[in-house]
Design a protein around this motif. Structure first.
Motif, short mmCIF file in Angstrom:
data_model
loop_
_atom_site.label_atom_id
_atom_site.label_comp_id
_atom_site.label_asym_id
_atom_site.label_seq_id
_atom_site.Cartn_x
_atom_site.Cartn_y
_atom_site.Cartn_z
N VAL A 193 34.29 42.86 48.14
CA VAL A 193 35.24 42.39 47.14
C VAL A 193 36.67 42.63 47.60
N PHE A 194 36.91 43.81 48.15
CA PHE A 194 38.27 44.13 48.60
C PHE A 194 38.69 43.25 49.78
N LEU A 195 37.79 43.02 50.73
CA LEU A 195 38.13 42.19 51.88
C LEU A 195 38.42 40.75 51.48
N LEU A 196 37.67 40.24 50.50
CA LEU A 196 37.86 38.86 50.08
C LEU A 196 39.10 38.68 49.22
N LEU A 226 40.90 47.56 38.42
CA LEU A 226 40.08 48.06 37.32
C LEU A 226 38.60 48.06 37.70
N PHE A 227 38.16 47.00 38.33
CA PHE A 227 36.75 46.90 38.70
C PHE A 227 36.37 47.98 39.70
N LEU A 228 37.22 48.18 40.70
CA LEU A 228 36.95 49.22 41.70
C LEU A 228 36.94 50.61 41.06
N GLY A 229 37.90 50.85 40.16
CA GLY A 229 37.97 52.15 39.52
C GLY A 229 36.75 52.45 38.68
N GLN A 230 36.29 51.48 37.92
CA GLN A 230 35.11 51.68 37.09
C GLN A 230 33.84 51.77 37.93
N TRP A 231 33.78 51.01 39.00
CA TRP A 231 32.59 51.05 39.87
C TRP A 231 32.42 52.43 40.49
N ASN A 232 33.52 53.06 40.86
CA ASN A 232 33.46 54.36 41.52
C ASN A 232 33.57 55.53 40.55
N SER A 233 33.69 55.25 39.26
CA SER A 233 33.89 56.32 38.28
C SER A 233 32.66 57.22 38.21
N PHE A 234 32.91 58.52 38.26
CA PHE A 234 31.83 59.51 38.19
C PHE A 234 32.02 60.48 37.03
N PHE A 235 33.25 60.81 36.70
CA PHE A 235 33.52 61.85 35.71
C PHE A 235 33.06 61.43 34.31
N ALA A 288 26.14 51.46 47.26
CA ALA A 288 27.21 51.45 46.28
C ALA A 288 28.54 50.98 46.86
N ALA A 289 28.76 51.23 48.16
CA ALA A 289 30.07 50.95 48.75
C ALA A 289 30.20 49.54 49.32
N VAL A 290 29.13 49.00 49.85
CA VAL A 290 29.23 47.70 50.53
C VAL A 290 29.70 46.59 49.60
N PRO A 291 29.18 46.44 48.37
CA PRO A 291 29.70 45.37 47.50
C PRO A 291 31.19 45.49 47.23
#
Length: 285
Positions: free
Chosen positions: A266-269, A211-220, A259-262
């Protein structure tokens, strides 16, 4: 004698197969990482090096001008705070509502439960573009247009995928635990909070990351609902560097990197929690 000699041969074949799989995964990982590495190093390149042919991965002349230009043109700090606010709010609200709905569908028997759950899942097949107009009208009627609440409420209160994921796990929790709680006088709410919810920790973490990743990358959705630059999230801010005729590619690469590094960290951890949550939830009947 033949049986004894066949074991080392079989072990050697298994090890060779595992080595081949690891090599394939290594090569695939490197190929997938190349675009991200190119974006990262391009953010430190002058404009002429970005379009140099043949291209080079590492910059010859390192520079932070792209980052200086990006921070001078847009308010990255405010956009970062907006993205964090929306992503965290949607994640917390969705985890709570999805867990309650999943428990209701898995444990509480009521008329039309199967039909309602099927209809609930069918909403996942509806493209968001079809619901954006009525949703825009609703947000306008209640006065939430051009606010972060227009992004938080629709995504946080309704998530069919999250309900399905958690329901599969709730069905695998032994019913005897809830029966023992009922004997001790615990009601539905207390049983859910004290017994079921702690056992959902692994799938909740996995779902929360999704959910966090989806909202972080949401553009539409931010593009439709937000008009004021003070409310823009990171995807909208980064999009400002790309114009109709010309684009500041250096600043664009810097913005995308910010925008991508954080999210990459999160994904790696948390990648192990993601795998565990999907594996355990998918194994439940």
């Amino acid at each position: 004698m033949s049986t004894t000699t066949s074991h080392p041969t079989r072990r050697t074949a298994i090890r060779w197969t595992q080595l081949q799989l690891h090599l394939i995964l290594l090569v695939t990982s490197v190929l997938m990482a190349i675009p991200f590495l190119w974006m990262l190093f391009a953010s430190f390149k002058p404009l002429d090096e970005i379009f140099r042919y043949p291209p080079s991965l590492l910059p010859e002349h390192w520079t932070t001008r792209n980052y200086d230009t990006g921070f001078a043109q847009v308010d990255f700090v405010r956009a970062f705070a907006n993205s964090v606010t929306v992503a965290l709010s949607v994640t917390v609200i969705s985890l709570l509502t999805c867990a309650m709905a999943a428990y209701a569908f898995a444990r509480i028997r009521f008329a039309g439960r199967g039909i309602l759950f099927t209809a609930f899942l069918c909403t996942m097949m509806v493209p968001p573009q079809l619901t954006i107009i009525p949703l825009y009208i609703i947000m306008g009627r209640i006065g939430l247009l051009d606010t972060l609440w227009a992004l938080i409420l629709p995504s946080g209160l309704f998530n069919a995928f999250g309900v399905f994921l958690l329901r599969q796990y709730v069905k695998g929790i032994p019913l005897e635990l809830e029966e023992a709680a009922a004997i001790d006088g615990a009601g539905r709410i207390r049983t859910f909070v004290t017994i079921v919810l702690p056992l959902l920790r692994t799938p909740l973490v996995a779902l929360g990351i999704f959910l966090f990743l989806g909202q972080w990358n949401s553009f539409f959705y931010p593009l439709i609902f937000l008009n004021s630059t003070s409310n823009f999230t990171l995807p909208l801010v980064v999009n400002q560097f790309k114009g109709a005729l010309t684009s500041d590619w250096g600043a664009l690469m810097a913005g995308v990197t910010i925008a991508a590094v954080p999210m990459l960290l999160v994904f790696l951890l948390a990648q192990r929690k993601i795998v565990e949550g999907i594996a355990l939830s998918g194994s439940k009947s």
